[in-house]
Design an enzyme around this catalytic site. Structure first.
Site, PDB file in Angstrom:
ATOM      1  N   TYR A 191      13.195  32.243   5.622  1.00 51.96           N
ATOM      2  CA  TYR A 191      11.932  32.837   5.130  1.00 51.96           C
ATOM      3  C   TYR A 191      11.925  32.533   6.561  1.00 51.96           C
ATOM      4  CZ  TYR A 191      10.024  31.555   0.914  1.00 51.96           C
ATOM      5  OH  TYR A 191       9.855  31.453  -0.376  1.00 51.96           O
TER       6      TYR A 191
ATOM      7  N   MET B 273       9.755  25.307   0.675  1.00 53.51           N
ATOM      8  CA  MET B 273       8.624  23.801  -0.671  1.00 53.51           C
ATOM      9  C   MET B 273       9.721  23.373  -0.869  1.00 53.51           C
ATOM     10  SD  MET B 273       5.767  24.836  -2.783  1.00 53.51           S
ATOM     11  CE  MET B 273       4.873  25.390  -1.833  1.00 53.51           C
TER      12      MET B 273
ATOM     13  N   LYS C 198       1.038  -0.768  -0.237  1.00 51.86           N
ATOM     14  CA  LYS C 198       0.069   0.166   0.384  1.00 51.86           C
ATOM     15  C   LYS C 198       0.790   1.000  -0.120  1.00 51.86           C
ATOM     16  CE  LYS C 198       0.141  -0.387   5.173  1.00 51.86           C
ATOM     17  NZ  LYS C 198      -0.908  -1.005   5.802  1.00 51.86           N
TER      18      LYS C 198
ATOM     19  N   ARG D  84     -10.926   0.625  14.613  1.00 50.36           N
ATOM     20  CA  ARG D  84     -10.694   1.135  13.110  1.00 50.36           C
ATOM     21  C   ARG D  84     -11.480   0.725  12.020  1.00 50.36           C
ATOM     22  NH1 ARG D  84      -4.585   1.330  10.443  1.00 50.36           N
ATOM     23  NH2 ARG D  84      -5.228  -0.620   9.850  1.00 50.36           N
TER      24      ARG D  84
HETATM   25  C1  LIG Z   1      -0.786  -2.068   6.981  1.00 50.50           C
HETATM   26  C2  LIG Z   1      -0.527  -3.088   7.894  1.00 50.50           C
HETATM   27  C3  LIG Z   1      -0.416  -4.358   7.975  1.00 50.50           C
HETATM   28  C4  LIG Z   1       1.096  -3.541   7.884  1.00 50.50           C
HETATM   29  O1  LIG Z   1       2.225  -2.804   8.922  1.00 50.50           O
HETATM   30  P1  LIG Z   1       3.128  -3.119   9.407  1.00 50.50           P
HETATM   31  O2  LIG Z   1       3.489  -2.515  10.822  1.00 50.50           O
HETATM   32  O3  LIG Z   1       4.121  -2.554   8.511  1.00 50.50           O
HETATM   33  O4  LIG Z   1       4.368  -4.646   8.793  1.00 50.50           O
HETATM   34  C5  LIG Z   1      -0.331  -5.107   8.420  1.00 50.50           C
HETATM   35  N1  LIG Z   1      -2.229  -5.510   8.037  1.00 50.50           N
HETATM   36  C6  LIG Z   1      -2.595  -4.338   7.958  1.00 50.50           C
HETATM   37  C7  LIG Z   1      -4.138  -3.993   8.152  1.00 50.50           C
HETATM   38  C8  LIG Z   1      -2.016  -3.124   7.877  1.00 50.50           C
HETATM   39  O5  LIG Z   1      -2.833  -2.614   6.707  1.00 50.50           O
END
Ligand SMILES: *Cc1c(COP(=O)(O)O)cnc(C)c1O
EC number: 5.1.1.1
Length: 818
Positions: A713, A762, A489, A585
């Site tokens: 800045y 930036m 991801k 979550r």
């Molecule tokens: C991102 C994610 C992981 C991986 O977590 P890490 O701490 O990067 O190993 C595993 N499971 C879910 C559901 C995630 O969103």
């Protein structure tokens, strides 16, 4: 020519099936590298992370008919592989080594064996360059110096060669005994002894003793006697030696001075009672040491001084890595402009072949120099390699390759690099993987430049070997049947999702996961065929999800109701159920179960591929009790689910930190994330991982600032004394956090840490380089092995995840392999 029937006597194996006489030409140990099935013998090797036996059916289907195996019932093998020759041995690796040792014994040419802690590959490459005017040299490809690499290197020996140079590397006792009979060096070089692989040995002495086993039959051993331990050990064993030294005038080669002059090092030495001087075209210490080993060999061969100087002048740095970069019009460039020989070409073509999905494969190739083969035979071999690797378009550059154009149907030829560049039209290259491989004199770096996209000074370099190392590290913690899902991801945690996914597919992980459907679609469009779980598919993306064969995470009843509305009657849909065990979550809670089961029962098209949950505090020991509670909740929820479904699903809960902390709860699969990118989230095993990415930028300008003036800045950077500053080409829009302003952050320039002065802008920021040697164009490392993500994250109160994923997509990614 060697035939399969001879293998039993060479390897002490048992011929369990013999169907036809076959030649033994190519030794295949990696099923993915098959290019010429006829003549290939596959050795099914069981490694720490993989088992070659798994790939027999596939190789048989691809036409391989000769196998060396450790397991299998003869009757069963006969049924599965009726046309194959099969040799059964106790260890396939040992059989391969025995075969290579047998092959070595057919030759009586001088063989130089090289070992030591550092410099093996460079010394080997340089010696080969230096001696090629007099010899036809065969050498280990790249750093093929392991238990597997050495036999494959030695297998290249052919009757036309007059000198062989092979390197041997070991990481623990007992390994050199195996390599010595394969290489059987007649001349030895022991480069040096340092800390590399100390952990594998009880003491430095033991390491020296083990490495020295390579030289038990040499006529002469070259080494630097200033390494005390090494010197004592060689003396004790009475090995006939040629030493060089900066301290001992009695050494065969006494180096009395080395001084830097511009880009060269002037060496004053005494050899054979005569004092002489020479220039080496390098100034760094390691290169000078490597060159001095080579000098010792050249002097021993009695080459005239002017000739030695002439050859040393032409030495060039060895490109130890093969780079892959984005290029114009969606092309990908594999830049391998050095290290050009047939073995090197084969390795680069293998890498290209491992990128099957990015459109056409193009090869830009110069004349092959100094191969030692007769031209006709040489280009015949090149043509075979090109064909076996399914290169679709060949552009040949150079007078000699042009002469053999008839061997390369449809190829286009140019007599020189300049000719090619004159004719070059960028529009003719689109979505191709272009391998650029040329002998140094052809100056192919100009071609690489022509293909490169404009770079704004900042790049994220991603080390693909480190990624594989980390993958294997986590794999080594898994039970043999635990599956592995890797999280790609967020652009693979900022590292470049397609390239990472492609590598993971090549290394056969079981699943990938992305956050959104678009990310999954992009992977599919780049040819990723692994199963992909999408963690947050929105309702309007369900059709695409289906179209691209992506598997949704389902986390709520509402979402599942939306999803079932698109189901077609007779199709099958794999889904992944997220269970909330305490992260709060996303996910189903036990109260949802009755309604969930009812929906699943109403829609038999739905197949629950997996059920999973996520740990809220796996990276911190203080939360261990809570993690255990989550795990036990998950186990009972998953059990209830399976009972109602009446089938098993893949169950998984561990992320990277969880894999380290709770190895006993791997269940059916684990989800590896940040760990593969080089950050060990619990901190306990960081040493075992290799850093994967280095963020680099360049210095745009250097300025002198007078005391009392301000920088940047809001005039926040105040010069309390006279200062020198450097402006570097990275700012918060590139992902360099503004919280690094005013001394909180540091970058590395020429090995020195330099604090940020003033506010981060930036696109730029300023650093205090007072007292540091800096000029415009120098490189500034923003993070990397010496300035870790973990340290930087602590400085601004965040976590490495955020720093990695913040690196903007406008920062160019460069992928490389060592
Ligand atoms: C991102 C994610 C992981 C991986 O977590 P890490 O701490 O990067 O190993 C595993 N499971 C879910 C559901 C995630 O969103």
């Amino acid at each position: 020519m060697l035939t399969f029937q001879q293998l039993p006597s060479i390897t002490q194996g048992k011929l369990v099936q013999f169907t036809q006489p076959l030649p033994v030409v190519h030794l295949l140990t990696d099923s993915r590298k098959l290019s010429q099935p006829a003549g290939s013998v596959f050795f099914a090797i069981r490694g720490k992370y993989n088992d070659g036996h798994k790939y027999l059916p596939q190789l048989y289907a691809q036409g391989v008919r000769a196998f060396v195996l450790e397991q299998g019932e003869p009757e069963e093998l006969k049924r599965l592989y009726p046309e194959a020759n099969i040799l059964q041995v106790e260890s396939s690796l040992e059989a391969l080594q025995q075969l290579a040792a047998w092959h070595r014994a057919q030759f009586s040419i001088p063989v130089i064996g090289i070992t030591g802690s550092n410099g093996k590959t460079i010394v080997k490459e340089w010696l080969s360059q230096l001696l090629s005017p007099d010899e036809l040299v065969v050498k280990s490809p790249r750093s093929y110096n392991s238990q597997l690499g050495v036999p494959l290197s030695v297998w290249q020996l052919q009757p036309n060669h007059t000198l062989a140079i092979f390197e041997a590397g070991i990481s623990q006792p007992g390994e050199m005994e195996k390599l010595q009979p394969i290489i059987r060096p007649t001349i030895g070089i022991f480069t040096n002894i340092g800390t590399a692989h100390d952990e594998g040995f009880t003491s430095r002495e033991q390491k020296v003793q083990e490495k020295l086993k390579l030289f038990k039959e040499v006529e002469l051993l070259f080494y630097c006697s200033d390494y005390e331990l090494l010197h004592q050990a060689v003396q004790a064993q009475c090995i006939n030696s040629f030493t060089w030294s900066r301290q001992n005038k009695e050494a065969e080669l006494f180096i009395s001075a080395t001084t830097t002059a511009g880009h060269k090092t002037i060496v004053v030495y005494t050899f054979d009672g005569e004092k002489q001087r020479l220039a080496i075209p390098f100034t760094d210490e390691a290169s000078v040491e490597n060159a001095l080993h080579c000098l010792a060999i050249l002097l021993h061969r009695r080459l005239p001084l002017s000739e030695i100087q002439d050859r040393l002048d032409r030495l060039h740095p060895v490109a130890m890595r093969l780079e892959m970069k984005e290029a114009i019009n969606g092309c990908y460039l594999i830049d391998d402009t050095y290290n050009y020989d047939l073995a090197g070409l084969a390795i680069a073509l293998d890498l290209q072949a491992s990128q099957p999905q990015r459109g056409q494969h193009t090869l830009i190739l110069s004349d092959v120099l100094e191969s030692g083969l007769p031209e006709q035979q040489l280009y015949q071999k090149v043509a075979e390699l090109v064909q076996a690797h399914r290169v679709q378009r060949l552009l040949g550059i150079g007078p000699t390759i042009s002469k053999y154009s008839h061997l390369f149907p449809r190829a286009v030829f140019y007599t020189s690099t300049a000719d090619f560049l004159k004719a070059f039209s960028p529009a003719e290259f689109r979505n191709e993987v272009i391998l650029v491989k040329g002998a140094r004199v052809f100056g192919f770096e100009k071609i690489v430049q022509a293909f490169q996209q404009k770079v704004h000074g900042t790049v994220l370099e991603v080390n693909l070997d480190a990624l594989v190392h980390n993958l294997n590290y986590y794999r080594s913690k898994l039970a043999p049947d635990t599956k592995l899902m890797v999280m790609v991801k967020a652009f693979a945690y900022g590292s470049g999702s397609f390239e990472v996914a492609n590598l993971l597919q090549f290394h056969r992980v079981d699943y990938l996961a992305v956050a959104y459907v678009d990310e999954g679609v992009a992977l599919r469009e780049n040819g990723i065929t692994l199963p992909i779980m999408v963690m947050n598919p929105s309702q309007d993306s369900f059709v695409k999800l289906r179209q691209y064969n992506l598997e949704p995470e389902i986390y709520s009843l509402e979402q599942l109701q939306d999803f079932v509305s698109i189901l077609e009657p007779n199709a099958k849909y794999k889904i992944h159920l997220k269970l909330d065990t305490g992260m709060h979550r996303l996910g189903f809670v036990p109260e949802d179960f009755e309604a969930l089961f009812a929906l699943l029962e109403q829609h038999p098209q739905l197949q629950v591929a997996s059920a999973f949950s996520h740990l809220a505090g796996a990276d911190e020991a203080v939360h261990n009790d809570f993690s255990q509670l989550q795990i036990s909740r998950f186990r009972s929820m998953a059990a209830a689910l399976e009972e109602r479904l009446k089938y098993k699903v893949i169950k998984h809960i561990l992320n990277s930190a969880g894999i380290v902390r709770f190895p006993e709860h791997q269940l059916d699969m684990v989800r590896l994330g940040i760990g593969i990118y080089g950050v060990e989230a619990t901190g306990a095993e960081q040493e075992a991982l290799r850093p994967v990415s280095i963020l680099k930028t360049t210095v745009s300008q250097v300025k002198g600032i007078k005391q009392g003036e301000t920088v940047g800045y809001s005039r926040k950077g105040i010069a309390d004394t006279d200062k020198t500053t450097a402006t570097i080409a990275i700012g918060y829009a590139d992902g360099y956090d503004r919280r690094f302003s005013n001394g909180v952050g540091q970058v590395l320039i020429n090995g020195r840490r330099c604090p940020i002065i003033g506010n981060v802008c930036m696109d730029m920021c300023m650093v205090d380089v007072t007292g540091v040697q800096v000029k415009a164009g120098d490189t500034a490392v923003v993070f990397g092995p010496e300035l870790t993500l973990t340290e930087l994250a602590q400085r601004i109160g965040t976590i490495p995840y955020e720093l990695l994923t913040n690196v903007s997509t406008r920062v160019k990614r460069v992928f490389y392999s060592e």
